[in-house]
Design a protein around this motif. Structure first.
Motif, PDB file in Angstrom:
ATOM      1  N   GLU A   6       0.973  -1.238   0.245  1.00 50.01           N
ATOM      2  CA  GLU A   6       0.096  -0.012   0.096  1.00 50.01           C
ATOM      3  C   GLU A   6       0.785   1.189   0.100  1.00 50.01           C
ATOM      4  O   GLU A   6       2.106   1.161   0.384  1.00 50.01           O
ATOM      5  CB  GLU A   6      -0.971  -0.041   1.195  1.00 50.01           C
ATOM      6  CG  GLU A   6      -2.053  -0.963   1.114  1.00 50.01           C
ATOM      7  CD  GLU A   6      -2.896  -0.889   2.308  1.00 50.01           C
ATOM      8  OE1 GLU A   6      -3.820   0.009   2.351  1.00 50.01           O
ATOM      9  OE2 GLU A   6      -2.782  -1.548   3.118  1.00 50.01           O
ATOM     10  N   GLY A   9      -2.187   7.316   1.430  1.00 49.14           N
ATOM     11  CA  GLY A   9      -3.345   7.961   0.716  1.00 49.14           C
ATOM     12  C   GLY A   9      -4.250   6.621   0.078  1.00 49.14           C
ATOM     13  O   GLY A   9      -5.258   7.076  -0.395  1.00 49.14           O
ATOM     14  N   GLN A  10      -3.937   5.454   0.208  1.00 45.29           N
ATOM     15  CA  GLN A  10      -4.710   4.438  -0.418  1.00 45.29           C
ATOM     16  C   GLN A  10      -4.860   3.228   0.757  1.00 45.29           C
ATOM     17  O   GLN A  10      -4.248   3.039   1.753  1.00 45.29           O
ATOM     18  CB  GLN A  10      -3.699   3.779  -1.519  1.00 45.29           C
ATOM     19  CG  GLN A  10      -3.429   4.691  -2.581  1.00 45.29           C
ATOM     20  CD  GLN A  10      -2.533   4.122  -3.853  1.00 45.29           C
ATOM     21  OE1 GLN A  10      -2.187   2.758  -3.632  1.00 45.29           O
ATOM     22  NE2 GLN A  10      -2.520   4.840  -4.755  1.00 45.29           N
ATOM     23  N   GLY A  11      -6.130   2.818   0.613  1.00 46.46           N
ATOM     24  CA  GLY A  11      -6.500   1.515   1.296  1.00 46.46           C
ATOM     25  C   GLY A  11      -6.432   2.033   2.882  1.00 46.46           C
ATOM     26  O   GLY A  11      -6.980   2.855   3.340  1.00 46.46           O
ATOM     27  N   GLU A  12      -5.953   1.195   3.673  1.00 47.37           N
ATOM     28  CA  GLU A  12      -5.764   1.312   4.973  1.00 47.37           C
ATOM     29  C   GLU A  12      -5.116   2.570   5.349  1.00 47.37           C
ATOM     30  O   GLU A  12      -5.267   2.943   6.375  1.00 47.37           O
ATOM     31  CB  GLU A  12      -5.011   0.142   5.702  1.00 47.37           C
ATOM     32  CG  GLU A  12      -5.020   0.143   6.984  1.00 47.37           C
ATOM     33  CD  GLU A  12      -4.087  -0.927   7.833  1.00 47.37           C
ATOM     34  OE1 GLU A  12      -3.484  -1.745   6.964  1.00 47.37           O
ATOM     35  OE2 GLU A  12      -4.417  -1.058   9.009  1.00 47.37           O
ATOM     36  N   MET A  13      -4.339   3.061   4.522  1.00 45.88           N
ATOM     37  CA  MET A  13      -3.568   4.257   4.891  1.00 45.88           C
ATOM     38  C   MET A  13      -4.223   5.345   3.807  1.00 45.88           C
ATOM     39  O   MET A  13      -3.378   6.363   3.651  1.00 45.88           O
ATOM     40  CB  MET A  13      -2.115   4.263   4.430  1.00 45.88           C
ATOM     41  CG  MET A  13      -1.358   3.331   5.507  1.00 45.88           C
ATOM     42  SD  MET A  13       0.348   3.169   5.257  1.00 45.88           S
ATOM     43  CE  MET A  13       0.316   2.200   3.687  1.00 45.88           C
ATOM     44  N   SER A  14      -5.436   5.414   3.827  1.00 46.06           N
ATOM     45  CA  SER A  14      -6.252   6.755   3.314  1.00 46.06           C
ATOM     46  C   SER A  14      -6.227   7.824   4.253  1.00 46.06           C
ATOM     47  O   SER A  14      -5.870   7.864   5.403  1.00 46.06           O
ATOM     48  CB  SER A  14      -7.801   6.368   3.247  1.00 46.06           C
ATOM     49  OG  SER A  14      -8.301   6.415   4.336  1.00 46.06           O
ATOM     50  N   PRO A  15      -6.288   9.291   3.713  1.00 49.83           N
ATOM     51  CA  PRO A  15      -6.123  10.197   4.333  1.00 49.83           C
ATOM     52  C   PRO A  15      -7.042  10.093   5.681  1.00 49.83           C
ATOM     53  O   PRO A  15      -6.645  10.709   6.967  1.00 49.83           O
ATOM     54  CB  PRO A  15      -6.579  11.478   3.622  1.00 49.83           C
ATOM     55  CG  PRO A  15      -6.158  10.921   2.223  1.00 49.83           C
ATOM     56  CD  PRO A  15      -6.415   9.337   2.212  1.00 49.83           C
ATOM     57  N   GLU A  16      -8.348   9.828   5.364  1.00 51.62           N
ATOM     58  CA  GLU A  16      -9.315   9.592   6.658  1.00 51.62           C
ATOM     59  C   GLU A  16      -8.775   8.727   7.642  1.00 51.62           C
ATOM     60  O   GLU A  16      -8.882   9.046   8.817  1.00 51.62           O
ATOM     61  CB  GLU A  16     -10.543   9.177   6.236  1.00 51.62           C
ATOM     62  CG  GLU A  16     -11.131  10.096   5.229  1.00 51.62           C
ATOM     63  CD  GLU A  16     -10.648   9.802   3.496  1.00 51.62           C
ATOM     64  OE1 GLU A  16     -10.694  10.746   2.909  1.00 51.62           O
ATOM     65  OE2 GLU A  16     -10.133   8.839   3.593  1.00 51.62           O
ATOM     66  N   ASN A  17      -8.266   7.538   7.529  1.00 51.30           N
ATOM     67  CA  ASN A  17      -7.790   6.534   8.365  1.00 51.30           C
ATOM     68  C   ASN A  17      -6.652   7.109   9.130  1.00 51.30           C
ATOM     69  O   ASN A  17      -6.554   7.056  10.471  1.00 51.30           O
ATOM     70  CB  ASN A  17      -7.326   5.000   7.764  1.00 51.30           C
ATOM     71  CG  ASN A  17      -8.607   4.436   7.476  1.00 51.30           C
ATOM     72  OD1 ASN A  17      -9.765   4.770   7.888  1.00 51.30           O
ATOM     73  ND2 ASN A  17      -8.444   3.411   6.536  1.00 51.30           N
ATOM     74  N   PRO A  25      -1.351  12.669   7.351  1.00 58.75           N
ATOM     75  CA  PRO A  25      -1.771  11.928   6.061  1.00 58.75           C
ATOM     76  C   PRO A  25      -0.966  11.947   4.805  1.00 58.75           C
ATOM     77  O   PRO A  25      -0.610  11.236   4.157  1.00 58.75           O
ATOM     78  CB  PRO A  25      -3.265  12.217   5.680  1.00 58.75           C
ATOM     79  CG  PRO A  25      -3.454  13.366   6.297  1.00 58.75           C
ATOM     80  CD  PRO A  25      -2.382  13.605   7.622  1.00 58.75           C
ATOM     81  N   SER A  26      -0.194  13.178   4.840  1.00 60.03           N
ATOM     82  CA  SER A  26       0.601  13.535   3.956  1.00 60.03           C
ATOM     83  C   SER A  26       2.153  12.931   4.132  1.00 60.03           C
ATOM     84  O   SER A  26       3.050  12.802   2.815  1.00 60.03           O
ATOM     85  CB  SER A  26       0.788  14.965   3.379  1.00 60.03           C
ATOM     86  OG  SER A  26       1.201  15.694   4.877  1.00 60.03           O
TER      87      SER A  26
END
Length: 170
Positions: A6, A9-17, A25-26
């Motif tokens: 991953e 910014g994607q999947g489990e490491m989405s900004p929301e998570n 997140p960045s």
């Protein structure tokens, strides 16, 4: 089951998570790591008023980012470690460099405490001064890195730190 890597910014490491877990997140880095340093600096700063906290200062040990989260009660420690592994290399390198400077200074203050025949008011104030004027700014720098800012003067700061450490042991 096919393994896949991953990215931030994607999947489990989405900004929301990541935001929900208090991970930037960045950058994929968490300020929770700085608690390891804030605790010892607070003790160092209190030493002129509470010299008995020297014992607590002496038991502090360096701990890298991964070790910190493996040993912590941070609710999303697995995600913090995974995100760290995906964080930009330049940020990880800058954070590790800054942490090495913090570690070196705390270790030098521990040596000063251990080697002092007595913790005179002058030594206690020197410890407090170095914690306040040197280690605190490094923690602030580490926080900036966690938030995506690599300092322009990191190399100059490293040179100054090494000179300070060398002077302590000469």
């Amino acid at each position: 089951m096919e393994a896949h890597s991953e990215e931030l910014g994607q999947g489990e490491m989405s900004p929301e998570n990541l935001e929900r877990a208090n991970i930037n997140p960045s950058t994929g880095l968490a300020t929770d790591y700085l608690n390891h340093f804030n605790e010892v600096v607070m003790l160092l700063e209190m030493m002129p008023d509470l010299p008995d906290c020297a014992g607590d200062v002496l038991i502090w040990q360096p701990c890298d980012y991964i070790q910190h989260f493996e040993q912590s009660n941070f609710s999303e420690k697995r995600l913090a470690i995974k995100a760290f592994d995906c964080s930009p290399t330049d940020l990880r390198d800058a954070l590790n460099q800054t942490v090495a400077l913090i570690d070196a200074e705390v270790l030098s203050l521990q040596a000063l405490i251990e080697n002092a025949e007595a913790l005179s008011p002058e030594i206690l104030h020197e410890i407090q001064h170095r914690a306040t004027t040197f280690i605190r700014p490094l923690i602030t720098q580490a926080s900036g890195i966690i938030h995506g800012h690599i300092p322009d003067d990191a190399e100059a700061l490293e040179d100054a730190t090494q000179a300070d450490v060398d002077a302590l042991f000469s």
